[in-house]
Design a protein around this motif. Structure first.
Motif, PDB file in Angstrom:
ATOM      1  N   LEU A   1       0.834  -1.196   0.000  1.00 40.92           N
ATOM      2  CA  LEU A   1       0.000   0.000   0.000  1.00 40.92           C
ATOM      3  C   LEU A   1       0.871   1.250   0.000  1.00 40.92           C
ATOM      4  N   LEU A   2       0.587   2.150  -0.908  1.00 46.04           N
ATOM      5  CA  LEU A   2       1.205   3.472  -0.927  1.00 46.04           C
ATOM      6  C   LEU A   2       0.067   4.469  -0.768  1.00 46.04           C
ATOM      7  N   MET A   3       0.133   5.288   0.306  1.00 47.26           N
ATOM      8  CA  MET A   3      -0.998   6.133   0.660  1.00 47.26           C
ATOM      9  C   MET A   3      -0.560   7.552   1.041  1.00 47.26           C
ATOM     10  N   PRO A   4      -0.760   8.526   0.142  1.00 48.48           N
ATOM     11  CA  PRO A   4      -0.529   9.914   0.541  1.00 48.48           C
ATOM     12  C   PRO A   4      -1.618  10.349   1.517  1.00 48.48           C
ATOM     13  N   LEU A   5      -1.212  11.129   2.515  1.00 50.82           N
ATOM     14  CA  LEU A   5      -2.147  11.670   3.500  1.00 50.82           C
ATOM     15  C   LEU A   5      -2.222  13.183   3.344  1.00 50.82           C
ATOM     16  N   TYR A   6      -3.430  13.679   3.205  1.00 44.89           N
ATOM     17  CA  TYR A   6      -3.699  15.107   3.090  1.00 44.89           C
ATOM     18  C   TYR A   6      -4.396  15.590   4.356  1.00 44.89           C
ATOM     19  N   VAL A   7      -4.357  16.896   4.565  1.00 48.54           N
ATOM     20  CA  VAL A   7      -5.106  17.533   5.640  1.00 48.54           C
ATOM     21  C   VAL A   7      -6.111  18.474   4.995  1.00 48.54           C
ATOM     22  N   CYS A   8      -7.323  18.478   5.525  1.00 55.46           N
ATOM     23  CA  CYS A   8      -8.381  19.350   5.020  1.00 55.46           C
ATOM     24  C   CYS A   8      -9.134  19.957   6.194  1.00 55.46           C
ATOM     25  N   ARG A   9      -9.248  21.284   6.182  1.00 51.57           N
ATOM     26  CA  ARG A   9      -9.962  22.003   7.244  1.00 51.57           C
ATOM     27  C   ARG A   9     -11.243  22.675   6.755  1.00 51.57           C
TER      28      ARG A   9
END
Length: 132
Positions: free
Chosen positions: A82-90
């Motif tokens: 698994l390759l998983m980019p993590l983003y932040v959203c407000r």
């Protein structure tokens, strides 16, 4: 071993809590808590995948400009990597609803480790503690 690309997001509310979603019964890793998101389809960007998945899974609308990349996970499971980019959203529009998950919970970053999560999600917790 196939590589699976999945995008995930840490939705952060006005109190600084992060949304966790509980995987439904009948799916792999059922009952574990995860950051919302899903598989990146062929020809799709991670941002487009998140916009699509967040609408489908949670009933909210997010613009690509509101998705800030934070870090990524790279983890080998028994049958795939698994390759998983993590983003932040407000910022999003609509109200978060559990359309596909068993449950949703807003959690302070200091308590994320208290929830059982898939192995790939665990290394993301320190980044979120430092960022939020």
């Amino acid at each position: 071993m196939p590589v699976v690309l999945v995008a995930a997001v840490a939705l952060v509310d006005s109190d600084g809590r992060i949304l966790l979603a509980q995987r439904p019964d009948g799916k792999a890793m059922a009952g574990l808590w995860e950051f919302p998101g899903g598989k990146i389809e062929p020809g799709e960007t991670p941002e487009a995948a998140l916009i699509r998945e967040l609408h489908e899974e949670l009933g909210i609308d997010v613009s690509a400009a509101c998705l800030a990349p934070l870090t990524f996970a790279s983890h080998t499971y028994e049958t795939f990597h698994l390759l998983m980019p993590l983003y932040v959203c407000r910022k999003w529009t609509g109200f978060v609803q559990p359309r596909e998950h068993k449950a949703l919970k807003w959690v302070p970053s200091s308590e994320l480790a208290d929830y059982p999560m898939p192995a790939a999600d665990l290394p993301l917790i320190p980044f979120l503690r430092d960022y939020i």
